[in-house]
Design a protein around this motif. Structure first.
Motif, PDB file in Angstrom:
ATOM      1  N   GLU A  36      -5.441   4.398   1.918  1.00  3.84           N
ATOM      2  CA  GLU A  36      -5.195   3.496   0.795  1.00  3.84           C
ATOM      3  C   GLU A  36      -5.627   2.068   1.116  1.00  3.84           C
ATOM      4  O   GLU A  36      -6.181   1.364   0.269  1.00  3.84           O
ATOM      5  CB  GLU A  36      -3.696   3.515   0.437  1.00  3.84           C
ATOM      6  CG  GLU A  36      -3.261   2.495  -0.585  1.00  3.84           C
ATOM      7  CD  GLU A  36      -3.727   2.799  -1.995  1.00  3.84           C
ATOM      8  OE1 GLU A  36      -3.752   1.855  -2.819  1.00  3.84           O
ATOM      9  OE2 GLU A  36      -4.072   3.967  -2.290  1.00  3.84           O
ATOM     10  N   LEU A  37      -5.390   1.665   2.352  1.00  3.36           N
ATOM     11  CA  LEU A  37      -5.693   0.290   2.757  1.00  3.36           C
ATOM     12  C   LEU A  37      -7.108   0.129   3.315  1.00  3.36           C
ATOM     13  O   LEU A  37      -7.555  -0.997   3.553  1.00  3.36           O
ATOM     14  CB  LEU A  37      -4.683  -0.168   3.807  1.00  3.36           C
ATOM     15  CG  LEU A  37      -3.234  -0.273   3.313  1.00  3.36           C
ATOM     16  CD1 LEU A  37      -2.288  -0.490   4.487  1.00  3.36           C
ATOM     17  CD2 LEU A  37      -3.083  -1.393   2.301  1.00  3.36           C
ATOM     18  N   GLY A  38      -7.777   1.237   3.549  1.00  3.85           N
ATOM     19  CA  GLY A  38      -9.129   1.160   4.084  1.00  3.85           C
ATOM     20  C   GLY A  38      -9.185   0.745   5.533  1.00  3.85           C
ATOM     21  O   GLY A  38     -10.095   0.014   5.947  1.00  3.85           O
ATOM     22  N   VAL A  39      -8.201   1.210   6.318  1.00  4.08           N
ATOM     23  CA  VAL A  39      -8.175   0.872   7.744  1.00  4.08           C
ATOM     24  C   VAL A  39      -7.972   2.145   8.551  1.00  4.08           C
ATOM     25  O   VAL A  39      -7.706   3.216   8.000  1.00  4.08           O
ATOM     26  CB  VAL A  39      -7.037  -0.137   8.062  1.00  4.08           C
ATOM     27  CG1 VAL A  39      -7.230  -1.432   7.276  1.00  4.08           C
ATOM     28  CG2 VAL A  39      -5.664   0.476   7.759  1.00  4.08           C
ATOM     29  N   LYS A  40      -8.066   2.022   9.856  1.00  8.25           N
ATOM     30  CA  LYS A  40      -7.762   3.152  10.727  1.00  8.25           C
ATOM     31  C   LYS A  40      -6.248   3.275  10.882  1.00  8.25           C
ATOM     32  O   LYS A  40      -5.529   2.262  10.899  1.00  8.25           O
ATOM     33  CB  LYS A  40      -8.427   2.969  12.093  1.00  8.25           C
ATOM     34  CG  LYS A  40      -9.951   2.954  12.029  1.00  8.25           C
ATOM     35  CD  LYS A  40     -10.535   2.850  13.415  1.00  8.25           C
ATOM     36  CE  LYS A  40     -12.062   2.775  13.359  1.00  8.25           C
ATOM     37  NZ  LYS A  40     -12.650   3.968  12.718  1.00  8.25           N
ATOM     38  N   PRO A  41      -5.712   4.494  10.995  1.00 10.30           N
ATOM     39  CA  PRO A  41      -4.250   4.655  11.109  1.00 10.30           C
ATOM     40  C   PRO A  41      -3.623   3.825  12.222  1.00 10.30           C
ATOM     41  O   PRO A  41      -2.531   3.280  12.061  1.00 10.30           O
ATOM     42  CB  PRO A  41      -4.093   6.154  11.361  1.00 10.30           C
ATOM     43  CG  PRO A  41      -5.279   6.772  10.702  1.00 10.30           C
ATOM     44  CD  PRO A  41      -6.404   5.797  10.911  1.00 10.30           C
ATOM     45  N   THR A  71       2.005   9.288   4.128  1.00 12.59           N
ATOM     46  CA  THR A  71       1.883   9.497   5.568  1.00 12.59           C
ATOM     47  C   THR A  71       1.114   8.315   6.142  1.00 12.59           C
ATOM     48  O   THR A  71       0.539   7.509   5.406  1.00 12.59           O
ATOM     49  CB  THR A  71       1.120  10.791   5.891  1.00 12.59           C
ATOM     50  OG1 THR A  71      -0.236  10.653   5.388  1.00 12.59           O
ATOM     51  CG2 THR A  71       1.776  12.008   5.229  1.00 12.59           C
ATOM     52  N   MET A  72       1.110   8.203   7.443  1.00  8.64           N
ATOM     53  CA  MET A  72       0.338   7.122   8.052  1.00  8.64           C
ATOM     54  C   MET A  72      -1.148   7.274   7.713  1.00  8.64           C
ATOM     55  O   MET A  72      -1.843   6.283   7.492  1.00  8.64           O
ATOM     56  CB  MET A  72       0.553   7.097   9.570  1.00  8.64           C
ATOM     57  CG  MET A  72       2.011   6.915   9.995  1.00  8.64           C
ATOM     58  SD  MET A  72       2.783   5.423   9.309  1.00  8.64           S
ATOM     59  CE  MET A  72       2.343   4.195  10.539  1.00  8.64           C
ATOM     60  N   ARG A  73      -1.620   8.507   7.649  1.00 12.67           N
ATOM     61  CA  ARG A  73      -3.021   8.746   7.305  1.00 12.67           C
ATOM     62  C   ARG A  73      -3.320   8.349   5.864  1.00 12.67           C
ATOM     63  O   ARG A  73      -4.303   7.650   5.588  1.00 12.67           O
ATOM     64  CB  ARG A  73      -3.368  10.216   7.538  1.00 12.67           C
ATOM     65  CG  ARG A  73      -4.717  10.663   6.980  1.00 12.67           C
ATOM     66  CD  ARG A  73      -5.883   9.958   7.634  1.00 12.67           C
ATOM     67  NE  ARG A  73      -6.013  10.330   9.033  1.00 12.67           N
ATOM     68  CZ  ARG A  73      -6.953   9.834   9.833  1.00 12.67           C
ATOM     69  NH1 ARG A  73      -7.831   8.947   9.374  1.00 12.67           N
ATOM     70  NH2 ARG A  73      -7.010  10.217  11.092  1.00 12.67           N
ATOM     71  N   GLY A  80       0.817  -1.211   0.000  1.00  9.53           N
ATOM     72  CA  GLY A  80       0.000   0.000   0.000  1.00  9.53           C
ATOM     73  C   GLY A  80       0.845   1.253   0.000  1.00  9.53           C
ATOM     74  O   GLY A  80       0.522   2.237  -0.676  1.00  9.53           O
ATOM     75  N   ALA A  81       1.953   1.239   0.751  1.00 14.29           N
ATOM     76  CA  ALA A  81       2.844   2.398   0.794  1.00 14.29           C
ATOM     77  C   ALA A  81       3.454   2.655  -0.580  1.00 14.29           C
ATOM     78  O   ALA A  81       3.579   3.809  -1.015  1.00 14.29           O
ATOM     79  CB  ALA A  81       3.938   2.180   1.832  1.00 14.29           C
TER      80      ALA A  81
END
Length: 220
Positions: free
Chosen positions: A43-48, A36-38, A22-23
């Motif tokens: 991109e991954l559809g998750v919470k940071p 960024t982490m956000r 994803g990165a």
């Protein structure tokens, strides 16, 4: 319960490999400064906070994605003469850096290199040593080759035109300055850059072969 993608019916577990993929997708799509982490979480559809179960921080992510880029580069093929092997490896590196134009400035920046990075370095140095280069000249040769590959990748990524628009850009450039004032520049554009089939990328192999010629003379 493991972290999953957002969306109904989607329950793909989040893993370190998926985080790094994803990165790379974020960096490829928007540049490394956008990572960024956000943005990665989006991109991954998750919470940071879910990312921190798999990576400690952004530096670990950078370590991981640079190692992943090194893993895409072809290792010097065994059983091949050193010049052919290193030429193939350099061409592979350029192709990889064209896919990931953000990576070139970071390739040698990591203080915690991964296994793929170390394999690359060891394989190139081993190819040079088996060919008969001394330890110092092998170090010089490797530095020269990678400086050329990374430098060309940076320059190519910064060009204000794509191969298919090079001719249009060249004609626009000619129209902006008087050829009598800059005769050599005009000559280069008209007699080289505007010729059918011109591709700036072809300059890479020209320079690479000059470097390999010089290293071959050094070896002799």
């Amino acid at each position: 319960m493991p972290e999953t993608d957002a969306g109904p019916g989607r329950r793909t577990p989040l893993t370190r490999e998926r985080v790094l993929r994803g990165a790379i997708a974020v960096a490829d799509g928007s540049g490394i400064d956008a990572l960024t982490m956000r943005s990665l979480a989006d991109e991954l559809g998750v919470k940071p906070m879910a990312l921190y179960h798999h990576v400690a921080n952004k530096q670990e992510i950078l370590d991981g994605i640079i190692d992943a880029v090194f893993a895409e580069i072809e290792l010097p093929p065994p059983g091949t003469d050193w010049r052919t092997a290193l030429r193939r490896r350099a061409l592979s590196a350029r192709r990889v850096l064209r896919r990931h134009p953000w990576a070139a400035p970071l390739m040698e920046s990591r203080t915690a290199p991964g296994a793929a990075t170390l394999r690359q370095h060891d394989a190139v140095l081993g190819t040079l040593r088996r060919a008969g280069f001394s330890v110092p000249t092998a170090a010089h040769a490797y530095s020269l080759l990678d400086s050329y590959v990374y430098g060309f990748a940076l320059q190519e990524a910064a060009l204000p035109f794509a191969p298919e628009t090079a001719a249009d850009t060249g004609r626009a450039l000619l129209a902006r300055f008087p050829s009598e004032r800059y005769p050599h520049l005009a000559e280069m554009v008209t007699e080289h850059a505007l010729r059918p089939g011109y591709d700036y990328g072809d300059e890479f192999e020209f320079g690479l072969d000059l470097i390999l010629d010089g290293l071959q003379r050094l070896l002799r």
